[in-house]
Design a protein around this motif. Structure first.
Motif, PDB file in Angstrom:
ATOM      1  N   THR A   1      -3.469  -4.623   4.811  1.00  0.00           N
ATOM      2  CA  THR A   1      -3.367  -3.772   3.627  1.00  0.00           C
ATOM      3  C   THR A   1      -4.744  -3.252   3.234  1.00  0.00           C
ATOM      4  O   THR A   1      -4.918  -2.077   2.901  1.00  0.00           O
ATOM      5  CB  THR A   1      -2.752  -4.559   2.457  1.00  0.00           C
ATOM      6  OG1 THR A   1      -1.409  -4.916   2.791  1.00  0.00           O
ATOM      7  CG2 THR A   1      -2.742  -3.732   1.184  1.00  0.00           C
TER       8      THR A   1
ATOM      9  N   THR B   1       0.838  -1.192   0.000  1.00  0.00           N
ATOM     10  CA  THR B   1       0.000   0.000   0.000  1.00  0.00           C
ATOM     11  C   THR B   1       0.878   1.248   0.000  1.00  0.00           C
ATOM     12  O   THR B   1       1.825   1.354   0.776  1.00  0.00           O
ATOM     13  CB  THR B   1      -0.905   0.009   1.246  1.00  0.00           C
ATOM     14  OG1 THR B   1      -1.752  -1.134   1.200  1.00  0.00           O
ATOM     15  CG2 THR B   1      -1.757   1.263   1.286  1.00  0.00           C
TER      16      THR B   1
ATOM     17  N   THR C   1      -3.779   0.596  -3.724  1.00  0.00           N
ATOM     18  CA  THR C   1      -3.912  -0.704  -3.070  1.00  0.00           C
ATOM     19  C   THR C   1      -3.656  -1.837  -4.056  1.00  0.00           C
ATOM     20  O   THR C   1      -3.617  -1.639  -5.265  1.00  0.00           O
ATOM     21  CB  THR C   1      -5.330  -0.880  -2.478  1.00  0.00           C
ATOM     22  OG1 THR C   1      -6.299  -0.814  -3.533  1.00  0.00           O
ATOM     23  CG2 THR C   1      -5.619   0.201  -1.456  1.00  0.00           C
TER      24      THR C   1
END
Length: 405
Positions: free
Chosen positions: A273, A238, A255
């Motif tokens: 994440t 990320t 992402t």
């Protein structure tokens, strides 16, 4: 116990196998295998041939039927093939039987994705998440590994936890999983503190299918240099950047991309994440409109988001990217058959179900910069509304994006 073993980069020749049935017709299977070939290419393999068979259900012993397996074997032996990749998950029994028959490396879709993730992981956080997913994948397959430890091979699909001799047993694997989960809990706590330290700035998260151009868009909006290339899962970690559109600051997050049949273990391992998605105020759902089946990709992402966000609805902008690569085939004037997706122009697509989305969709090219100002205006207006709800006394500082321009 050794950590992940990263083998030398080699190009391996592979064949791919998929099943046609009531749940996925021939066209769908061809598309899935094309995507599997892209995954194989990302992992460093060259796809030589695609094999399909019509079966209601996978053969419990060999996935495909006896005759098809013999056909694959003949091709493998005649063309110096190093591995066979199946588009669905295989059981331990199926892998053992197929490997015994073909005498080469056998992978399924999950093991291939895990290999790519192992190759792509750069930070300690991503490596820990990938390693956890690998061990969770390995645990129910210990029986097969026990019989092959003496000749365990490297290369694609073998970038897993490299055990030696009798070390690979259930107790050690479970201990390893427990330790990795503890490490991720510590990382999650640290990440949570980092998110709190960012204050109350509006958070915008880029989400979408893998390889739709999220990182390219991130670079364009934030004027940063996030790694981007025409490969699946180019981004695992990320990335958060502060972006200012005129006088309005917000945080923009890139992402990991989603994909069909994303292994459950990966979703669980990448929970921390995906927390960035859960805690985002606005989602920018990036779609590759040049892809022939972008609508199915939209649904795959939406379903994953429902799983990640627990059904919570967030303000979303649907960004149709890659308009510079959009192609269509106009129908002949005397062709009376119904138009298909391939026959629709970009303007005709805009007039379809997308027209009902009002201001919640935009058509851009992150590569050329086309229509980026329109996207910035939408982001500005949505982020401003959230920002003023948190800081009501700043309302005199903010005009509309058009007024600022």
């Amino acid at each position: 116990m050794k950590d992940l073993i990263i083998s030398k980069e080699t190009t391996e020749r592979a064949v791919l196998v998929g099943l046609i049935n009531d749940r996925q017709d021939e066209t769908k299977v061809k598309e899935y295998l094309d995507e599997l070939a892209f995954l194989a290419d990302t992992a460093g393999a060259t796809t030589v041939k695609l094999f399909t068979q019509r079966l209601d259900y996978p053969n419990p012993r060999t996935f495909v039927g006896k005759g098809k397996l013999e056909e694959i074997k003949e091709f493998v032996e005649a063309n110096d093939i190093g591995m066979v990749i199946f588009d669905d998950d295989l059981t331990t029994k199926q892998v053992s039987n197929i490997e015994k028959e073909l005498q080469i490396k056998i992978l399924d879709r999950t093991s291939l994705i895990l290999d790519i993730f192992a190759r792509r992981a750069q930070t300690a956080h991503a490596k820990t998440q990938v390693e956890l997913a690998q061990y969770q994948y390995l645990l129910p397959r210990l029986t097969r590994l026990w019989t092959h430890l003496e000749r365990q091979r490297g290369g694609i699909g073998m970038r897993g936890p490299g055990e030696t001799q009798i070390e690979t047993d259930r107790r050690i694997i479970l201990d390893k999983i427990a330790r990795l989960k503890e490490e991720l809990r510590a990382i999650d706590k640290q990440k949570s503190i980092q998110r709190k330290n960012r204050g109350k700035l509006t958070r915008v998260a880029l989400v979408g299918y893998t390889n739709v151009g999220k990182s390219t868009l991130m670079n364009l909006l934030s004027k940063s240099e996030v790694f981007a290339e025409n490969k699946l899962f180019a981004t695992l970690d990320t990335t958060v950047r502060k972006v200012v559109i005129d006088n309005l600051p917000f945080l923009l997050t890139d992402t990991v991309g989603f994909i069909r049949k994303l292994p459950t273990g990966l979703i669980e391992s990448f929970k921390s994440t995906l927390d960035e998605v859960r805690e985002a105020d606005i989602l920018v759902h990036v779609v590759d409109i040049s892809h022939p089946n972008f609508e199915e990709q939209i649904e795959v992402v939406n379903q994953t988001l429902r799983d990640v966000c627990g059904g919570e609805s967030k303000p979303t902008i649907l960004v149709f990217n890659k308009i510079d690569a959009f192609r269509y085939t106009p129908k002949d004037a005397d062709d009376l058959t119904p138009a298909t997706r391939e026959n629709l122009s970009l303007d005709e697509l805009k007039a379809s179900w997308m027209a009902k989305m009002n201001d919640n969709c935009v058509f851009i090219s992150a590569k050329t910069g086309a229509n980026i100002d329109e996207l910035k205006r939408k982001l500005y207006d949505m982020a401003k509304e959230i920002h003023l709800a948190r800081f009501p006394y700043n309302d005199l500082l903010y005009q509309s994006y058009d007024d600022v321009e």
